[in-house]
Scaffold this motif. Structure first.
Motif, PDB file in Angstrom:
ATOM      1  N   ARG A   1      -8.523   2.822 -10.340  1.00  0.00           N
ATOM      2  CA  ARG A   1      -7.268   2.840 -11.098  1.00  0.00           C
ATOM      3  C   ARG A   1      -6.061   2.750 -10.176  1.00  0.00           C
ATOM      4  NH1 ARG A   1      -6.497   7.491 -14.629  1.00  0.00           N
ATOM      5  NH2 ARG A   1      -7.729   8.729 -13.189  1.00  0.00           N
ATOM      6  N   MET A   2      -6.156   3.350  -8.994  1.00  0.00           N
ATOM      7  CA  MET A   2      -5.041   3.291  -8.039  1.00  0.00           C
ATOM      8  C   MET A   2      -4.823   1.867  -7.527  1.00  0.00           C
ATOM      9  SD  MET A   2      -5.782   6.827  -5.919  1.00  0.00           S
ATOM     10  CE  MET A   2      -4.605   6.523  -4.617  1.00  0.00           C
ATOM     11  N   THR A   3      -5.897   1.178  -7.152  1.00  0.00           N
ATOM     12  CA  THR A   3      -5.718  -0.182  -6.633  1.00  0.00           C
ATOM     13  C   THR A   3      -5.256  -1.132  -7.745  1.00  0.00           C
ATOM     14  OG1 THR A   3      -8.054  -0.816  -6.902  1.00  0.00           O
ATOM     15  CG2 THR A   3      -7.400   0.140  -4.766  1.00  0.00           C
ATOM     16  N   ALA A   4      -5.766  -0.940  -8.947  1.00  0.00           N
ATOM     17  CA  ALA A   4      -5.314  -1.770 -10.074  1.00  0.00           C
ATOM     18  C   ALA A   4      -3.834  -1.516 -10.354  1.00  0.00           C
ATOM     19  CB  ALA A   4      -6.148  -1.481 -11.318  1.00  0.00           C
ATOM     20  N   HIS A   5      -3.396  -0.272 -10.219  1.00  0.00           N
ATOM     21  CA  HIS A   5      -2.002   0.099 -10.476  1.00  0.00           C
ATOM     22  C   HIS A   5      -1.035  -0.679  -9.581  1.00  0.00           C
ATOM     23  CE1 HIS A   5       1.254   2.817 -11.743  1.00  0.00           C
ATOM     24  NE2 HIS A   5       1.642   2.773 -10.479  1.00  0.00           N
ATOM     25  N   ILE A   6      -1.448  -0.957  -8.349  1.00  0.00           N
ATOM     26  CA  ILE A   6      -0.560  -1.695  -7.440  1.00  0.00           C
ATOM     27  C   ILE A   6      -0.855  -3.197  -7.450  1.00  0.00           C
ATOM     28  CG2 ILE A   6      -0.093   0.314  -5.973  1.00  0.00           C
ATOM     29  CD1 ILE A   6      -2.029  -1.054  -3.873  1.00  0.00           C
ATOM     30  N   GLY A   7      -1.705  -3.651  -8.391  1.00  0.00           N
ATOM     31  CA  GLY A   7      -1.925  -5.086  -8.566  1.00  0.00           C
ATOM     32  C   GLY A   7      -3.061  -5.696  -7.773  1.00  0.00           C
ATOM     33  N   PHE A   8      -3.971  -4.860  -7.240  1.00  0.00           N
ATOM     34  CA  PHE A   8      -5.095  -5.361  -6.451  1.00  0.00           C
ATOM     35  C   PHE A   8      -6.390  -4.714  -6.960  1.00  0.00           C
ATOM     36  CE2 PHE A   8      -1.295  -5.665  -3.883  1.00  0.00           C
ATOM     37  CZ  PHE A   8      -1.341  -6.990  -3.476  1.00  0.00           C
ATOM     38  N   PRO A   9      -7.009  -5.313  -7.996  1.00  0.00           N
ATOM     39  CA  PRO A   9      -8.204  -4.713  -8.591  1.00  0.00           C
ATOM     40  C   PRO A   9      -9.354  -4.569  -7.585  1.00  0.00           C
ATOM     41  CG  PRO A   9      -7.423  -6.594  -9.883  1.00  0.00           C
ATOM     42  CD  PRO A   9      -6.618  -6.558  -8.634  1.00  0.00           C
TER      43      PRO A   9
ATOM     44  N   LEU B   1       0.807  -1.221   0.000  1.00  0.00           N
ATOM     45  CA  LEU B   1       0.000   0.000   0.000  1.00  0.00           C
ATOM     46  C   LEU B   1       0.844   1.276   0.000  1.00  0.00           C
ATOM     47  CD1 LEU B   1      -2.704  -1.145   2.564  1.00  0.00           C
ATOM     48  CD2 LEU B   1      -2.755  -1.334   0.061  1.00  0.00           C
ATOM     49  N   THR B   2       2.145   1.157   0.244  1.00  0.00           N
ATOM     50  CA  THR B   2       3.026   2.322   0.320  1.00  0.00           C
ATOM     51  C   THR B   2       2.950   3.214  -0.918  1.00  0.00           C
ATOM     52  OG1 THR B   2       4.491   1.232   1.875  1.00  0.00           O
ATOM     53  CG2 THR B   2       5.424   3.074   0.640  1.00  0.00           C
ATOM     54  N   PRO B   3       2.927   2.656  -2.142  1.00  0.00           N
ATOM     55  CA  PRO B   3       2.838   3.547  -3.307  1.00  0.00           C
ATOM     56  C   PRO B   3       1.606   4.455  -3.290  1.00  0.00           C
ATOM     57  CG  PRO B   3       3.453   1.340  -4.004  1.00  0.00           C
ATOM     58  CD  PRO B   3       3.101   1.252  -2.538  1.00  0.00           C
ATOM     59  N   LEU B   4       0.493   3.954  -2.768  1.00  0.00           N
ATOM     60  CA  LEU B   4      -0.715   4.789  -2.698  1.00  0.00           C
ATOM     61  C   LEU B   4      -0.500   5.953  -1.734  1.00  0.00           C
ATOM     62  CD1 LEU B   4      -3.499   2.050  -2.593  1.00  0.00           C
ATOM     63  CD2 LEU B   4      -2.499   3.187  -4.584  1.00  0.00           C
ATOM     64  N   ARG B   5       0.244   5.698  -0.662  1.00  0.00           N
ATOM     65  CA  ARG B   5       0.519   6.748   0.326  1.00  0.00           C
ATOM     66  C   ARG B   5       1.492   7.794  -0.225  1.00  0.00           C
ATOM     67  NH1 ARG B   5       1.177   1.905   3.902  1.00  0.00           N
ATOM     68  NH2 ARG B   5      -0.869   1.654   4.869  1.00  0.00           N
ATOM     69  N   ASP B   6       2.300   7.385  -1.191  1.00  0.00           N
ATOM     70  CA  ASP B   6       3.281   8.297  -1.792  1.00  0.00           C
ATOM     71  C   ASP B   6       2.717   9.016  -3.011  1.00  0.00           C
ATOM     72  OD1 ASP B   6       5.107   7.426   0.107  1.00  0.00           O
ATOM     73  OD2 ASP B   6       6.004   5.940  -1.243  1.00  0.00           O
ATOM     74  N   GLY B   7       1.671   8.467  -3.612  1.00  0.00           N
ATOM     75  CA  GLY B   7       1.138   8.961  -4.871  1.00  0.00           C
ATOM     76  C   GLY B   7       1.619   8.064  -5.993  1.00  0.00           C
ATOM     77  N   VAL B   8       0.711   7.669  -6.866  1.00  0.00           N
ATOM     78  CA  VAL B   8       1.070   6.814  -7.995  1.00  0.00           C
ATOM     79  C   VAL B   8       0.837   7.568  -9.294  1.00  0.00           C
ATOM     80  CG1 VAL B   8       0.642   4.619  -6.816  1.00  0.00           C
ATOM     81  CG2 VAL B   8      -1.229   5.728  -8.028  1.00  0.00           C
ATOM     82  N   THR B   9       1.611   7.217 -10.301  1.00  0.00           N
ATOM     83  CA  THR B   9       1.462   7.872 -11.597  1.00  0.00           C
ATOM     84  C   THR B   9       0.485   7.076 -12.450  1.00  0.00           C
ATOM     85  OG1 THR B   9       3.707   8.731 -11.463  1.00  0.00           O
ATOM     86  CG2 THR B   9       2.663   8.724 -13.632  1.00  0.00           C
ATOM     87  N   LEU B  10      -0.645   7.697 -12.735  1.00  0.00           N
ATOM     88  CA  LEU B  10      -1.652   7.113 -13.610  1.00  0.00           C
ATOM     89  C   LEU B  10      -1.537   7.786 -14.976  1.00  0.00           C
ATOM     90  CD1 LEU B  10      -4.641   7.199 -11.072  1.00  0.00           C
ATOM     91  CD2 LEU B  10      -3.098   5.287 -11.556  1.00  0.00           C
ATOM     92  N   LYS B  11      -2.340   7.385 -15.933  1.00  0.00           N
ATOM     93  CA  LYS B  11      -2.272   7.971 -17.278  1.00  0.00           C
ATOM     94  C   LYS B  11      -2.480   9.480 -17.266  1.00  0.00           C
ATOM     95  CE  LYS B  11      -3.581   3.916 -19.929  1.00  0.00           C
ATOM     96  NZ  LYS B  11      -4.538   3.312 -20.833  1.00  0.00           N
ATOM     97  N   ASP B  12      -3.255   9.986 -16.297  1.00  0.00           N
ATOM     98  CA  ASP B  12      -3.511  11.424 -16.230  1.00  0.00           C
ATOM     99  C   ASP B  12      -2.627  12.123 -15.196  1.00  0.00           C
ATOM    100  OD1 ASP B  12      -4.809  10.191 -14.130  1.00  0.00           O
ATOM    101  OD2 ASP B  12      -6.713  11.234 -14.414  1.00  0.00           O
ATOM    102  N   GLY B  13      -1.528  11.490 -14.801  1.00  0.00           N
ATOM    103  CA  GLY B  13      -0.554  12.141 -13.931  1.00  0.00           C
ATOM    104  C   GLY B  13      -0.468  11.537 -12.543  1.00  0.00           C
ATOM    105  N   LEU B  14       0.368  12.157 -11.731  1.00  0.00           N
ATOM    106  CA  LEU B  14       0.630  11.714 -10.364  1.00  0.00           C
ATOM    107  C   LEU B  14      -0.546  12.055  -9.456  1.00  0.00           C
ATOM    108  CD1 LEU B  14       2.830  10.546  -8.422  1.00  0.00           C
ATOM    109  CD2 LEU B  14       3.535  12.916  -8.027  1.00  0.00           C
ATOM    110  N   THR B  15      -0.985  11.067  -8.668  1.00  0.00           N
ATOM    111  CA  THR B  15      -2.056  11.316  -7.709  1.00  0.00           C
ATOM    112  C   THR B  15      -1.468  11.962  -6.457  1.00  0.00           C
ATOM    113  OG1 THR B  15      -1.842   9.167  -6.605  1.00  0.00           O
ATOM    114  CG2 THR B  15      -3.356   9.289  -8.489  1.00  0.00           C
TER     115      THR B  15
END
Length: 180
Positions: free
Chosen positions: A147-155, A88-102
């Protein structure tokens, strides 16, 4: 005096009062709320459930919906798989999706919440575990949490918005609303 409605939107219901675009009518807010002049402050996807705030005050509606105001929203999210705290750490840091960094999210693993049954139910597979997360974000991009949960591999299997700002679903049954 402004009107403020807190609605517990069921799965499959559109966050609007009409559905003129679909050749087959889909359920809309009009099936649940018969109050002229109120409009949703933000959206909740058709396949998401939970708190939808409606108001007749345009300024309040904009303040709630506009991401630049950074109003926090908390979601209870059932995901496929068994993420660890490290996952879950990437979500706490912000993840880069197609429309930019969260923006960084507040995320924690939680016990399965005591929620209403969903219709239709979430698919269950004996061979694949699932887990529940509480995710708080302060922006509202299209399908962002999914999109955030899918990005880290947990749909995401089920998504319930529990809180918007200081308003919560506490005491509001599925498909019902209260005036706040």
């Amino acid at each position: 005096m402004s009107r403020l409605i807190l609605f517990n939107k069921p799965f499959g219901v559109l966050s609007q009062f009409t559905d003129a675009k679909s050749p087959t009518p889909r359920p809309t807010l009009s099936a649940f709320i018969d109050m002229p002049g109120v409009y949703p402050a933000g959206r909740l996807d058709r396949d998401s459930e939970g708190l939808l705030v409606l108001t007749d005050n345009g300024k309040l509606q904009a303040r709630i919906a506009d991401p630049k105001n950074k109003m926090s929203k908390t979601y209870l999210v059932q995901v496929e798989g068994a993420p660890t705290d490290k996952d879950l750490t990437p979500l706490r840091d912000g993840v880069t999706l197609k429309d930019g960094l969260t923006r960084p999210a507040k995320v924690r693993l939680i016990a399965p919440p005591d929620l209403w049954e969903r219709d239709p139910p979430v698919r269950f597979r004996k061979s694949v575990p699932d887990a529940w997360l509480e995710i708080t974000i302060s922006e509202g991009r299209n399908r962002q949490v999914r999109r955030m949960t899918a990005h880290i591999g947990f749909p995401t299997l089920r998504l319930v918005r529990w809180r918007v700002g200081n308003w919560t679903l506490d005491g509001i049954g599925n498909g019902t609303w209260i005036e706040s």
